[in-house]
Design a protein around this motif. Structure first.
Motif, PDB file in Angstrom:
ATOM      1  N   UNK A 227      43.598  47.325  51.963  1.00  0.00           N
ATOM      2  CA  UNK A 227      43.885  46.575  50.746  1.00  0.00           C
ATOM      3  C   UNK A 227      42.615  45.879  50.277  1.00  0.00           C
ATOM      4  N   UNK A 228      42.109  46.257  49.114  1.00  0.00           N
ATOM      5  CA  UNK A 228      40.892  45.663  48.555  1.00  0.00           C
ATOM      6  C   UNK A 228      41.287  44.356  47.881  1.00  0.00           C
ATOM      7  N   UNK A 229      41.363  43.324  48.702  1.00  0.00           N
ATOM      8  CA  UNK A 229      41.740  42.000  48.223  1.00  0.00           C
ATOM      9  C   UNK A 229      40.541  41.078  48.165  1.00  0.00           C
ATOM     10  N   UNK A 230      40.779  39.776  48.139  1.00  0.00           N
ATOM     11  CA  UNK A 230      39.691  38.819  48.000  1.00  0.00           C
ATOM     12  C   UNK A 230      38.680  38.827  49.156  1.00  0.00           C
ATOM     13  N   UNK A 231      39.132  39.056  50.391  1.00  0.00           N
ATOM     14  CA  UNK A 231      38.187  39.097  51.521  1.00  0.00           C
ATOM     15  C   UNK A 231      37.270  40.303  51.435  1.00  0.00           C
ATOM     16  N   UNK A 232      37.835  41.452  51.061  1.00  0.00           N
ATOM     17  CA  UNK A 232      37.016  42.654  50.916  1.00  0.00           C
ATOM     18  C   UNK A 232      36.046  42.479  49.759  1.00  0.00           C
ATOM     19  N   UNK A 233      36.525  41.935  48.651  1.00  0.00           N
ATOM     20  CA  UNK A 233      35.655  41.714  47.502  1.00  0.00           C
ATOM     21  C   UNK A 233      34.505  40.767  47.860  1.00  0.00           C
ATOM     22  N   UNK A 234      34.802  39.724  48.609  1.00  0.00           N
ATOM     23  CA  UNK A 234      33.751  38.781  49.015  1.00  0.00           C
ATOM     24  C   UNK A 234      32.699  39.470  49.887  1.00  0.00           C
TER      25      UNK A 234
END
Length: 139
Positions: free
Chosen positions: A98-105
């Motif tokens: 899941x490309x969520x906020x942690x991955x984006x960061x």
């Protein structure tokens, strides 16, 4: 006897369209997958296909951004862990597809560290980011 360099083998393989992990491993130019998690990249490219990065590396034929899901996101997350942009202790919870906020960061941290190579910090994993991240993760 002529010595063949890794660059020459990679360039020849790219020209003939047969660059792949098996060829690189057989030529002694890349280590076998470091862990079972590296299989995410194979699953990803089996689903979306492969395109060639500017440096001759095969990369997934898909761009990723926040909201993306699936094996390609797992491959991205695995690469971010392998390059130490995510602590390896967090890997079991981080590699969730899941490309969520942690991955984006983590992507933004990677792109900020290598802005010239990745095209800048925009949070989108496209041609340049894949092309710089995957060799770093596999190397």
């Amino acid at each position: 006897m002529k010595t063949i360099t890794s660059t020459a083998v990679r360039r020849t393989a790219v020209r003939s369209g047969v660059l792949g992990a098996a060829l690189l491993v057989a030529a002694g130019l890349a280590a076998p997958q470091a862990s079972a998690d590296a299989g995410y990249l194979a699953a990803c490219t089996n689903q979306v296909g492969t395109r060639w990065a500017y440096n001759g590396w095969p990369i997934p034929a898909v761009d990723l951004a926040r909201g993306s899901k699936g094996d390609c996101v797992r491959a991205l997350q695995w690469a971010l862990v392998r390059t130490n942009f995510v602590d390896s202790g967090e890997a079991p919870d981080f590699i969730d597809g899941d490309f969520g906020p942690r991955t984006e960061a983590a992507v933004l941290r990677f792109q900020s560290k290598y802005p010239r190579e990745t095209g800048g910090a925009d949070g989108i994993v496209g041609y340049k980011t894949w092309g710089y991240l995957l060799p770093a993760a596999e190397g």
